[in-house]
Enzyme design. Structure first.
Site, short mmCIF file in Angstrom:
data_model
loop_
_atom_site.label_atom_id
_atom_site.label_comp_id
_atom_site.label_asym_id
_atom_site.label_seq_id
_atom_site.Cartn_x
_atom_site.Cartn_y
_atom_site.Cartn_z
N CYS A 1 12.42 2.46 -2.59
CA CYS A 1 13.16 3.21 -3.63
C CYS A 1 12.44 2.57 -5.22
O CYS A 1 12.69 3.36 -5.54
CB CYS A 1 14.25 3.37 -3.46
N GLN B 1 -5.14 -12.39 -8.37
CA GLN B 1 -3.26 -12.83 -8.54
C GLN B 1 -3.74 -14.34 -8.34
O GLN B 1 -3.26 -15.32 -8.27
CB GLN B 1 -2.36 -12.54 -7.48
#
Lengths: 295, 401
Positions: free
Chosen positions: B326, B180
């Site tokens: 989720c 990153q």
């Protein structure tokens, strides 16, 4: 990216019946902020018929869609019909849910049941304390697991996680879930009646499996059968509004009659074989047979 | 869905820079020679590899011989870690952090099963590690330390220079997952006590399917892939010349744009952050605002769930990501936010925006215009909103791992 149906997208983007229902006389609440989804279902029941419904949901798109479609489904239903709504019905109304999201439909069904229980003045969650806690991360009991296995014909532990979230946290209960699944598939556990399927053993009645059990006299057998029925089996059935009566003991054949809710329970055969007979075999004698008589 | 894409997910992957595509195309068309072959036609592939190696080395401040091309960041991480461990099989202690990318974290978990003692350095509420705690973890049995340069979710920059120095004092090899960080902040390996460093192409505007691994000269090395002399025997397999050329070009571009990344892109990020914080109540920034990548902001919105936010953003063509349970297919929120002790009330509603030099102020304004409305719509649906501030706060799922 989840594959959501158009119906899920529609109910998510344009949810029906959102908010608090001011004159609701039945409220069911399941889930929590901590667990990532929660549903508060409001019903207005008149003459045992649901005349209005609304919801508030914290959760993902499929949780919101399941709640929305559920409120549409139950409006106008009799309480009895509403109790028969299963999580599969909710998923079906949405044209299906991704398998990982089936727990959203289960949440809808549980909230509906909880709301109706509150209207009847019963505690919101049946057997919350009796059911053995299997998944500590998401608070899922053995009873809930058995129920989804039976109602949705599940065959793998992964599916149980998709439906209940059990095992989706630390994963420590996965093995336990596998055992439960095995038992249910083997027909060893009946659904509703086998709350916390492992019976509490009465120590002095317990026979070690390795130790050859001494033959029981007829009187001993009758005494033990009656005691197990009274102390283990009947209390369990009563939790579900059912009961059992001993009709006769003839040699190793025990005749019983189911009472109360059990008489109309579609899984009464499972109750007899999986729970009553198994418990008597575990506790009294391995070769006992239980027969249901209608009386 | 409306046509335009507003892409704010550059920590997930990036668009291929036009210059990169242009550079790699000939090697997908006419210049298909195998770099190992003897004729001049193949020699062009060979020299393209050399150039790419120099470009990568230049961005990292090292020499080309210390660069190995791989297929991705994950391969680079695995190669480095197993390389160092296999070189010193008698040492059975591995140190990493609780907030690593799964490419490293999963190796830690695997090593535990192989009989290694694995220490996971914890982080504080802002996602920072403690060097004191780190120093205490190092011991005579330590075979390797692996620490990320910057965190993908919060953008936090880790003290790799200091940690590397502690490792070097004790003779412990030090691997850094810099996937990153490369291209977003300056990295000069000539000044850093790092033995291995992993790079991924598609995080800096090269295509997917190419990575690099820096192996300091003299650092122990065992090939991960065997079966050929490529990469001087350190990584067998025919070189993916087009991808490697792309990575080289992307590194050169990154070097050219690194100032812009830390000025214009940083300003865009700050504008996005302040715009959202000013217009949405009950929101918190996750991570260390004083020490993070210039392109990343992670914000949590109380009482709403991340996947629902993302799908509503998607209606506007806005691409971002979330640490909610989720979205991942897992059932628990991001391991990074949990390691930081972010309450579940906030963790489920976290959003990450990660920018690149291709973002514009108009795009930022577009997000600031639409997100507040999305959050308030979802809060209207939520049963918790409007409750006292600690609604549900005590209701903590006892998930500890």
């Amino acid at each position: 990216m989840w594959e959501y149906t158009d119906a899920v997208r529609d109910h998510f983007l344009n949810p029906r019946n959102v908010g608090v229902l001011k004159d609701a006389n039945a409220v069911g609440e399941v889930g929590s902020l901590a667990c990532g989804d929660a549903l508060k279902l409001y019903l207005k029941i008149e003459n045992s018929r649901i005349v209005d419904a609304s919801f508030q949901t914290f959760g993902c798109a499929s949780a919101i869609a399941s709640s929305s479609v559920l409120t549409d489904m139950v409006k106008g239903m009799s309480v009895e019909d509403a109790l028969a709504v299963s999580n599969k019905d909710i998923a079906k109304a949405l044209g299906g849910l991704p398998k990982e999201k089936m727990h959203c439909s289960v949440m809808g069904q549980e909230a509906l049941e909880a709301a109706i229980r509150s209207w009847r003045g019963e505690p919101p969650v049946p057997h919350a304390h009796e059911g053995r806690l299997v998944c500590k991360c998401f608070g899922v009991t053995e009873e809930q697991i058995v129920k989804v296995i039976q109602e949705n014909a599940l065959v793998s532990v992964e599916e149980i996680t998709n439906f209940t979230k059990a095992g989706g946290g630390c994963g420590e209960c996965l093995e336990d879930m596998g055992e439960i699944l095995k038992n249910v598939l083997a027909g060893g556990v009946s659904g509703k009646s086998a709350v916390g399927a492992k019976p509490v053993l009465i120590p002095d009645l317990r026979k070690s499996k390795t130790e050859a059990a001494p033959a029981l006299s007829n009187v001993q057998r009758m005494q033990r059968v009656m005691r197990v029925l009274d102390e283990i089996i009947r209390p369990r059935l009563q939790q579900d509004g059912g009961d059992i009566e001993l009709v006769d003991i003839d040699g190793k054949e025990v005749s019983v009659a189911l009472r109360g809710m059990c008489t109309s329970c579609p899984s009464s055969r499972l109750t007899i074989e999986g729970f009553v007979q198994q418990t008597l075999r575990d506790q009294v004698e391995q070769d006992l047979a239980v027969r249901e008589v209608s009386q | 869905m409306s046509g335009a894409i507003r892409y704010f997910d550059n920590n997930a992957t990036t668009r291929v820079a036009p210059e990169v595509l242009e550079a790699m195309l000939p090697f997908l068309q006419d210049q298909y020679g195998n770099a190992s072959s003897m004729y001049r036609f193949a020699g062009r592939s060979q020299s393209a590899l050399s150039k790419a190696r120099e470009q990568v080395a230049a961005l990292l401040g090292t020499s080309p011989e210390e660069i190995i091309f791989t297929s991705c960041g994950t391969e680079s991480d695995s190669t480095a870690i197993y390389s160092a461990l296999n070189a010193r099989p008698e040492k059975k202690h591995f140190i990493t952090t609780r907030v690593e990318h799964p490419a490293v974290l999963a190796i830690g978990q695997h090593l535990e099963k192989q009989g290694y003692a694995v220490s996971y350095l914890s982080v504080d509420g802002k996602g920072r590690v403690s060097l004191d705690e780190f120093a205490k973890l190092l011991n005579k049995e330590t075979a390797l330390v692996s620490m990320m340069f910057a965190n993908n979710e919060t953008g936090n920059i880790f003290p790799v220079a200091e940690a590397g120095a502690l490792c070097r004092e004790r003779g412990v090899p030090f691997h850094v997952d810099a996937v990153q960080a490369v291209g977003k902040i300056p990295i000069d390996l000539s000044m850093l006590p790092i033995d291995y460093l992993a790079v991924s192409g598609h995080k800096l505007h090269a295509p997917k399917g190419v990575g690099a691994l820096y192996v300091r000269r003299g650092a122990p090395f065992r090939p991960f892939l065997r079966g050929g002399h490529q990469e001087r025997g350190r990584r067998a397999g025919t070189e993916a010349v087009p991808n490697i050329v792309a990575l080289g070009t992307a590194c050169e571009l990154a070097g050219r744009h690194i100032q812009e990344e830390n000025t214009r892109v940083r300003a865009l990020r700050d504008s996005l952050q302040s715009g959202l914080m000013a217009s949405i109540a009950d929101a918190v920034i996750n991570g260390d605002q004083n020490n993070r990548l210039p392109n990343t902001v992670n914000i949590s919105f109380k009482y709403v769930e991340g996947e629902a936010i993302l799908l509503m953003l998607d209606q506007f063509g806005i691409c971002a990501s979330s640490g909610s349970a989720c979205t991942s297919g897992s059932l628990e929120p991001s391991h990074v936010l949990r390691a930081m002790g972010v309450p579940f009330t906030y963790a489920h509603g976290s959003l990450r925006f990660s920018l690149s030099r291709y973002n514009t102020q108009e795009e930022v304004d577009f997000v600031v215009e639409h997100l507040p409305e999305i959050i308030s719509r979802l809060r209207e649906i939520s049963p918790y909103c409007g409750f006292s501030d600690d609604a549900g706060e005590s209701d903590v799922c006892p998930v500890s791992r």
